[in-house]
Motif scaffolding. Structure first.
Motif, mmCIF file in Angstrom:
data_model
loop_
_atom_site.group_PDB
_atom_site.id
_atom_site.type_symbol
_atom_site.label_atom_id
_atom_site.label_comp_id
_atom_site.label_asym_id
_atom_site.label_seq_id
_atom_site.Cartn_x
_atom_site.Cartn_y
_atom_site.Cartn_z
ATOM 1 N N TRP A 383 35.981 43.067 44.986
ATOM 2 C CA TRP A 383 37.038 42.268 45.604
ATOM 3 C C TRP A 383 36.439 41.043 46.303
ATOM 4 O O TRP A 383 36.950 39.926 46.164
ATOM 5 C CB TRP A 383 37.800 43.128 46.608
ATOM 6 N N ARG A 386 35.138 38.581 43.682
ATOM 7 C CA ARG A 386 36.241 37.897 43.001
ATOM 8 C C ARG A 386 36.888 36.862 43.925
ATOM 9 O O ARG A 386 37.274 35.773 43.472
ATOM 10 C CB ARG A 386 37.292 38.905 42.534
ATOM 11 N N ALA A 387 36.999 37.170 45.202
ATOM 12 C CA ALA A 387 37.558 36.208 46.146
ATOM 13 C C ALA A 387 36.723 34.936 46.165
ATOM 14 O O ALA A 387 37.251 33.822 46.189
ATOM 15 C CB ALA A 387 37.629 36.832 47.540
ATOM 16 N N VAL A 393 42.456 34.766 47.502
ATOM 17 C CA VAL A 393 42.541 36.153 47.979
ATOM 18 C C VAL A 393 43.168 37.005 46.880
ATOM 19 O O VAL A 393 44.381 36.943 46.659
ATOM 20 C CB VAL A 393 43.373 36.255 49.271
ATOM 21 N N PRO A 394 42.371 37.799 46.175
ATOM 22 C CA PRO A 394 42.936 38.654 45.130
ATOM 23 C C PRO A 394 43.696 39.830 45.740
ATOM 24 O O PRO A 394 43.476 40.186 46.905
ATOM 25 C CB PRO A 394 41.696 39.138 44.364
ATOM 26 N N TRP A 396 44.634 43.507 46.843
ATOM 27 C CA TRP A 396 43.763 44.594 47.304
ATOM 28 C C TRP A 396 44.261 45.929 46.781
ATOM 29 O O TRP A 396 43.529 46.669 46.133
ATOM 30 C CB TRP A 396 43.699 44.594 48.821
#
Length: 401
Positions: A383, A386-387, A393-394, A396
């Protein structure tokens, strides 16, 4: 090896390839089986050097680890990194974003995670090396698959020959020594002390260890990047049946040749560590280990296409889907078990007990991975990476899909 460049233009499936995730999970098993010795044994599982564990059984364990795991699974992880690079290219295209800035952010994030990991948990980490080598692959992203294979083969041959020559030179100059007693004593003192001493050892040894990894692993890892990139460009895992003749040749030729090199290296590592013989054998292993790694890949892909194999693939895939988190978690667990961060069991367990801990830890990770992914799209480390990659903000929780 025949790889056609014109297949690279075919559309890449949007869904994750479960066989790639499963292979990545399998790679984590091998990485754990190798890395655990850096925590558990100040002599890095060398019975010739470690006076506490020098029995026939201890030698046999060291031989088994060298034969089956060492110099193979970081190559498998590197191959999958190269393959995943092509998936990142496809993801950027689907998202309609510029690929180069996206990958520069991703590699920068990987470098930061790697350096923190190395300074705090495991000074022998390889993520920072991958972050730098990934920039080379980024620069070569337009090369044809055939050319990528040619570069990879050239790197493998060059590295193997250089190390074999260094081994012969070392033998001519007197043979070399094993693990230095002073180095082992310093590690034993640090890991057997408190958390501060362990932290100091990791952070203090990180620069020299990165330099050593660049010499020992970076060229071979780069070669596997290119092999994986070529496989990704032709979507080898999206439709493995297209490559059945090639896969059969890899098993028929690569498996025996790879095993011969692995046996030579394992004998040297178990019975003549630290000297010219091991350096020469390491060079031979660098020549043949990619073939054994390729055989592992082919065997895995073929197995996953069978009924029982699909169940194995299903069990391994969640582990590989959050491979970065699991890699970091392995270091954390090993640190708690063997260093001043926890129980300080370094040099207290016989080699067989150390090896027996590997499947236990791995099984727990398999269960945790499956449980975590029921409610989350990414692992914590994935996470965060990827952010950084998407500069956003992907989601969660999984219900955010």
């Amino acid at each position: 090896m025949t790889l056609r460049a014109d297949t690279a233009s075919a559309p890449v499936p949007a869904d994750r390839l479960r066989n790639v995730d499963a292979l990545r999970g399998f790679a984590l098993l091998g990485i754990l089986a190798v890395n655990i010795w850096a925590f558990a044994d100040p002599y890095y599982a060398s019975p010739e050097s470690n006076p506490a564990f020098d029995s026939g059984l201890d030698h046999a364990v060291r031989f088994a680890v060298s034969l089956l795991f060492e110099t193979k699974f970081y190559l498998l992880f590197s191959f999958l990194f190269g393959y995943s690079f092509t998936l990142q290219m496809a993801a950027a295209e689907r998202a309609g974003t510029a690929f180069i800035p996206r990958m520069l952010r991703r590699q920068s994030g990987l470098l930061a995670i790697g350096l923190v990991h190395g300074a705090v948990l495991y000074y022998g980490e390889i993520l920072s090396t991958y972050a730098i080598l990934g920039l080379i692959l980024l620069a070569c992203r337009h090369i044809a698959p055939r050319r990528a294979v040619q570069i990879g083969v050239g790197l493998v041959v060059a590295v193997g020959v250089v190390w074999m020559l260094l081994g012969l030179l070392t033998l001519a100059e007197g043979g070399g020594d094993g693990v230095a007693a002073s180095d082992a004593a310093a590690k034993l003192t640090a890991f057997g002390g408190d958390a501060a001493s362990t932290l100091g050892f990791h952070s203090g040894h990180l620069p020299e260890t990165i330099s050593a990894l660049v010499a020992l692993q970076a060229p071979s890892a780069m070669a596997m990047f290119f092999f994986g990139f070529a496989a990704g460009r032709v979507q080898a895992f999206a439709d493995p049946a297209r490559f059945r003749p090639l896969m059969r040749r890899i098993l028929i030729f690569g498996l025996p040749v790879g095993l011969i090199g692995a046996i030579v290296y394992a004998l040297a590592a178990a019975y003549a560590p630290g000297g010219g013989v091991e350096v020469f054998a390491f060079g031979l292993g660098q020549l043949t280990a990619p073939l054994l790694t390729a055989a592992y890949v082919v065997a895995g892909v073929m197995l996953f296409r069978t009924g029982p194999g699909r169940r194995i693939e299903s069990a391994l895939a969640p582990m590989g889907k959050i491979a970065l988190t699991n890699y970091l978690l392995q270091s954390l667990v090993l640190g708690v078990l063997f260093t001043g961060y926890g129980f300080g069991l370094i040099d207290r367990l016989p080699p067989l007990a150390v090896l027996a801990a590997v499947p236990v830890i791995f099984a727990i990770q398999l269960m945790l991975s499956r449980w975590w992914l029921r409610g989350h799209r990414y692992g914590p480390a994935e996470w965060a990476l990827r952010a950084i990659t998407i500069a956003g903000v992907p989601p969660w929780r999984r219900h955010g899909d």
